[in-house]
Design a protein around this motif. Structure first.
Motif, PDB file in Angstrom:
ATOM      1  N   ARG A 185       0.907  -1.273   0.054  1.00 15.01           N
ATOM      2  CA  ARG A 185       0.194   0.026   0.018  1.00 15.01           C
ATOM      3  C   ARG A 185       0.837   1.324   0.063  1.00 15.01           C
ATOM      4  O   ARG A 185       0.748   2.120  -0.447  1.00 15.01           O
ATOM      5  N   HIS A 186       2.141   1.136   0.738  1.00 16.80           N
ATOM      6  CA  HIS A 186       2.876   2.486   0.845  1.00 16.80           C
ATOM      7  C   HIS A 186       3.254   2.774  -0.391  1.00 16.80           C
ATOM      8  O   HIS A 186       3.612   3.914  -0.621  1.00 16.80           O
ATOM      9  N   ALA A 187       3.866   1.705  -1.210  1.00 15.29           N
ATOM     10  CA  ALA A 187       4.549   1.906  -2.518  1.00 15.29           C
ATOM     11  C   ALA A 187       3.641   2.655  -3.380  1.00 15.29           C
ATOM     12  O   ALA A 187       3.893   3.644  -4.296  1.00 15.29           O
ATOM     13  N   VAL A 188       2.341   2.275  -3.249  1.00 13.92           N
ATOM     14  CA  VAL A 188       1.297   2.826  -4.323  1.00 13.92           C
ATOM     15  C   VAL A 188       0.665   4.218  -3.920  1.00 13.92           C
ATOM     16  O   VAL A 188       0.676   5.118  -4.687  1.00 13.92           O
ATOM     17  N   GLU A 189       0.235   4.054  -2.827  1.00 16.34           N
ATOM     18  CA  GLU A 189      -0.483   5.259  -2.373  1.00 16.34           C
ATOM     19  C   GLU A 189       0.623   6.450  -1.752  1.00 16.34           C
ATOM     20  O   GLU A 189       0.167   7.576  -1.848  1.00 16.34           O
ATOM     21  N   VAL A 190       1.820   6.144  -1.313  1.00 12.46           N
ATOM     22  CA  VAL A 190       2.549   7.257  -0.922  1.00 12.46           C
ATOM     23  C   VAL A 190       3.648   7.579  -1.743  1.00 12.46           C
ATOM     24  O   VAL A 190       3.724   8.877  -2.339  1.00 12.46           O
ATOM     25  N   LEU A 191       4.111   6.529  -2.548  1.00 15.41           N
ATOM     26  CA  LEU A 191       5.447   6.777  -3.167  1.00 15.41           C
ATOM     27  C   LEU A 191       5.193   6.943  -4.745  1.00 15.41           C
ATOM     28  O   LEU A 191       5.833   7.332  -5.620  1.00 15.41           O
ATOM     29  N   GLY A 192       3.720   6.576  -5.026  1.00 20.02           N
ATOM     30  CA  GLY A 192       3.340   6.776  -6.286  1.00 20.02           C
ATOM     31  C   GLY A 192       3.516   5.663  -7.340  1.00 20.02           C
ATOM     32  O   GLY A 192       3.546   5.856  -8.714  1.00 20.02           O
ATOM     33  N   PHE A 193       3.929   4.413  -7.147  1.00 17.92           N
ATOM     34  CA  PHE A 193       4.247   3.495  -7.915  1.00 17.92           C
ATOM     35  C   PHE A 193       2.856   3.108  -8.763  1.00 17.92           C
ATOM     36  O   PHE A 193       1.829   3.147  -8.033  1.00 17.92           O
ATOM     37  N   ASP A 194       2.850   2.574 -10.087  1.00 17.21           N
ATOM     38  CA  ASP A 194       1.814   2.177 -10.537  1.00 17.21           C
ATOM     39  C   ASP A 194       1.299   0.772  -9.988  1.00 17.21           C
ATOM     40  O   ASP A 194       0.028   0.864 -10.342  1.00 17.21           O
ATOM     41  N   ALA A 195       2.216  -0.075  -9.623  1.00 18.79           N
ATOM     42  CA  ALA A 195       1.681  -1.347  -9.180  1.00 18.79           C
ATOM     43  C   ALA A 195       2.778  -1.799  -8.072  1.00 18.79           C
ATOM     44  O   ALA A 195       3.788  -1.447  -8.237  1.00 18.79           O
ATOM     45  N   CYS A 196       2.167  -2.575  -7.171  1.00 16.56           N
ATOM     46  CA  CYS A 196       3.159  -3.204  -6.018  1.00 16.56           C
ATOM     47  C   CYS A 196       2.538  -4.476  -5.806  1.00 16.56           C
ATOM     48  O   CYS A 196       1.483  -4.504  -5.546  1.00 16.56           O
ATOM     49  N   LEU A 197       3.539  -5.575  -5.682  1.00 18.93           N
ATOM     50  CA  LEU A 197       3.179  -6.806  -5.417  1.00 18.93           C
ATOM     51  C   LEU A 197       3.891  -7.316  -4.214  1.00 18.93           C
ATOM     52  O   LEU A 197       4.880  -7.063  -3.723  1.00 18.93           O
ATOM     53  N   ASP A 198       3.300  -8.253  -3.446  1.00 13.72           N
ATOM     54  CA  ASP A 198       3.630  -8.902  -2.351  1.00 13.72           C
ATOM     55  C   ASP A 198       4.699 -10.060  -2.395  1.00 13.72           C
ATOM     56  O   ASP A 198       4.238 -10.956  -3.203  1.00 13.72           O
ATOM     57  N   ARG A 199       6.046  -9.947  -2.106  1.00  8.05           N
ATOM     58  CA  ARG A 199       6.816 -11.158  -2.501  1.00  8.05           C
ATOM     59  C   ARG A 199       6.592 -12.333  -1.822  1.00  8.05           C
ATOM     60  O   ARG A 199       6.881 -13.518  -2.199  1.00  8.05           O
ATOM     61  N   HIS A 200       5.821 -12.300  -0.519  1.00  2.97           N
ATOM     62  CA  HIS A 200       5.404 -13.536  -0.183  1.00  2.97           C
ATOM     63  C   HIS A 200       4.107 -14.157  -0.861  1.00  2.97           C
ATOM     64  O   HIS A 200       3.989 -15.292  -0.446  1.00  2.97           O
ATOM     65  N   ASP A 201       3.456 -13.673  -1.704  1.00  2.61           N
ATOM     66  CA  ASP A 201       2.379 -14.419  -2.344  1.00  2.61           C
ATOM     67  C   ASP A 201       3.026 -15.414  -3.322  1.00  2.61           C
ATOM     68  O   ASP A 201       3.985 -15.318  -3.870  1.00  2.61           O
ATOM     69  N   PRO A 202       2.409 -16.647  -2.927  1.00  5.62           N
ATOM     70  CA  PRO A 202       2.918 -18.028  -3.811  1.00  5.62           C
ATOM     71  C   PRO A 202       2.867 -17.769  -5.235  1.00  5.62           C
ATOM     72  O   PRO A 202       3.480 -18.245  -6.048  1.00  5.62           O
ATOM     73  N   ARG A 203       1.787 -16.860  -5.606  1.00  3.44           N
ATOM     74  CA  ARG A 203       1.769 -16.575  -7.122  1.00  3.44           C
ATOM     75  C   ARG A 203       2.223 -15.330  -7.579  1.00  3.44           C
ATOM     76  O   ARG A 203       1.915 -14.767  -8.569  1.00  3.44           O
ATOM     77  N   LEU A 204       3.448 -14.918  -7.208  1.00  5.60           N
ATOM     78  CA  LEU A 204       4.210 -13.631  -7.438  1.00  5.60           C
ATOM     79  C   LEU A 204       4.362 -13.783  -8.849  1.00  5.60           C
ATOM     80  O   LEU A 204       4.370 -12.741  -9.483  1.00  5.60           O
ATOM     81  N   ALA A 205       4.896 -14.903  -9.442  1.00  9.58           N
ATOM     82  CA  ALA A 205       5.322 -14.813 -10.977  1.00  9.58           C
ATOM     83  C   ALA A 205       4.297 -14.522 -11.866  1.00  9.58           C
ATOM     84  O   ALA A 205       4.236 -13.700 -12.592  1.00  9.58           O
ATOM     85  N   ALA A 206       3.219 -15.161 -11.305  1.00 12.60           N
ATOM     86  CA  ALA A 206       1.987 -15.071 -12.255  1.00 12.60           C
ATOM     87  C   ALA A 206       1.511 -13.657 -12.244  1.00 12.60           C
ATOM     88  O   ALA A 206       1.067 -12.797 -13.174  1.00 12.60           O
ATOM     89  N   HIS A 207       1.292 -13.014 -10.820  1.00 14.65           N
ATOM     90  CA  HIS A 207       1.108 -11.494 -10.692  1.00 14.65           C
ATOM     91  C   HIS A 207       2.026 -10.783 -11.425  1.00 14.65           C
ATOM     92  O   HIS A 207       1.364  -9.488 -11.822  1.00 14.65           O
TER      93      HIS A 207
END
Length: 340
Positions: A185-207
């Motif tokens: 949330r911080h990356a998108v809402e504060v830093l202004g990234f277009d998207a950010c993903l959770d590295r702990h998500d088991p589907r990281l590669a797909a996302h």
């Protein structure tokens, strides 16, 4: 003024993840400056991932390993409390390399006066080495063009947060990878990234593939591990990979069962004509740091770049904070407030 100097020294070399017994808090008399020296009082201590590398017996090649019984190294914001040096006066705030201790001596060659900063600890983060690392690595090696996709891991850390914000200023689309929902949330809402993903998500590669439908043009490498696995298949022709670290492996103890990625990495570099270049930021200070600071200060003062710190109070808490940094527990640049 106190006559005792607390310092945290390396008690033993870690086997994998550092443990409390690898550090020791000890006291010595406060040193007295000789002619040409200044005595510094540490106010803020920087904690950075590279410190783990220097705890090993064999250093990474750009700095010697820390000796057993020697203080941990680190950048500091310090106050000159006594001076026998013609260029420094008592009371000045300086950027120094005093390490993990209350007091240190310096001959002045490594000091930079920073009296004009409203928040002096920012000289250890976005306005200092981490911000400079992001600036040089992204703009010199990554060379993002407007509309290209830039991916950065550890996206809310001291370097990654700066990489993403600078890339946005250059017109790129930025996708971050961070650990946990708060950081995402911080990356998108504060830093202004277009998207950010959770590295702990088991589907990281797909996302990541979904977040980068046009592939990846620049990957700022500071993590390695499974993040690199997810990035490699998505790299575009002539992609660029600046390499400033690989924190996922800093605590490796030789027992990892992770797959050998070397063949896949080399095949991707060859087939996609990828430019992958490591860099050591120490090589660039002489001719680049002043220009970087002028530009970054303007970006920060205008609100186009935001700085965030994770503050820890007390020198005695630095070891646990460094371990927390390596474990990904902190959001933003980690600094220790050693004194008021």
């Amino acid at each position: 003024m106190t006559t005792l100097n607390r310092r945290i020294v390396l008690a033993s070399r870690p086997k994998g993840r550092p443990q409390p017994g690898d550090f020791r808090l000890e006291t010595q008399p406060v040193p007295t400056p000789a002619e040409g020296q200044v005595l510094l009082r540490t106010l803020w201590l920087s904690l950075d991932p590279y410190m783990r590398n220097l705890m090993d017996e064999v250093g990474p090649g750009y700095a010697p390993p820390i000796e057993i019984g020697a203080p941990l190294v680190g950048g500091t914001v310090s106050r000159v409390v006594a001076s026998r040096h013609p260029q420094f006066v008592e009371g000045q705030l300086v950027l120094a390399n005093a390490g993990w201790q209350d007091h240190a001596l310096s001959d002045g060659s490594d000091l930079q006066v920073i009296d004009d900063l409203a928040q002096p600890s920012h000289a250890l983060g976005g306005l200092g080495m981490p911000g400079f690392t992001a600036h040089v690595g992204l703009l010199d090696i990554g060379q993002p063009h407007p509309g290209e996709t830039v991916v950065v891991a550890a996206a809310t850390g001291a370097v990654g947060a700066m990489v993403g914000q600078i890339a946005k200023l250059k017109g790129a689309r930025v996708v971050g990878i961070a650990g946990g929902a708060e950081k995402v949330r911080h990356a998108v809402e504060v830093l202004g990234f277009d998207a950010c993903l959770d590295r702990h998500d088991p589907r990281l590669a797909a996302h990541l593939a979904e977040a980068c439908p046009g592939g990846i043009d620049v990957y700022f490498e500071n993590v390695g591990g499974e993040v690199l696995d997810a990035v490699l298949p998505l790299l575009n022709l002539n992609a660029r990979i600046p390499v400033c670290g690989f924190i996922a492996h800093y605590n490796d103890d030789g027992t990892s069962t992770a797959p050998d990625r070397r063949a896949q990495l080399l095949a991707t570099v060859l087939q996609k004509r990828v430019r992958m270049q490591g860099f050591i930021i120490l090589d660039h200070y002489g001719e680049r740091f002043d220009a970087f600071q002028r530009e970054m200060r303007e970006w920060v003062s205008s609100g186009r770049v935001k700085l965030h710190e994770a503050r820890v109070v007390g020198l005695e808490n630095a070891p646990a904070a460094l371990v927390g940094l390596l474990d990904g527990h902190h959001l933003g640049k980690v600094v220790v407030q050693v004194a008021d």
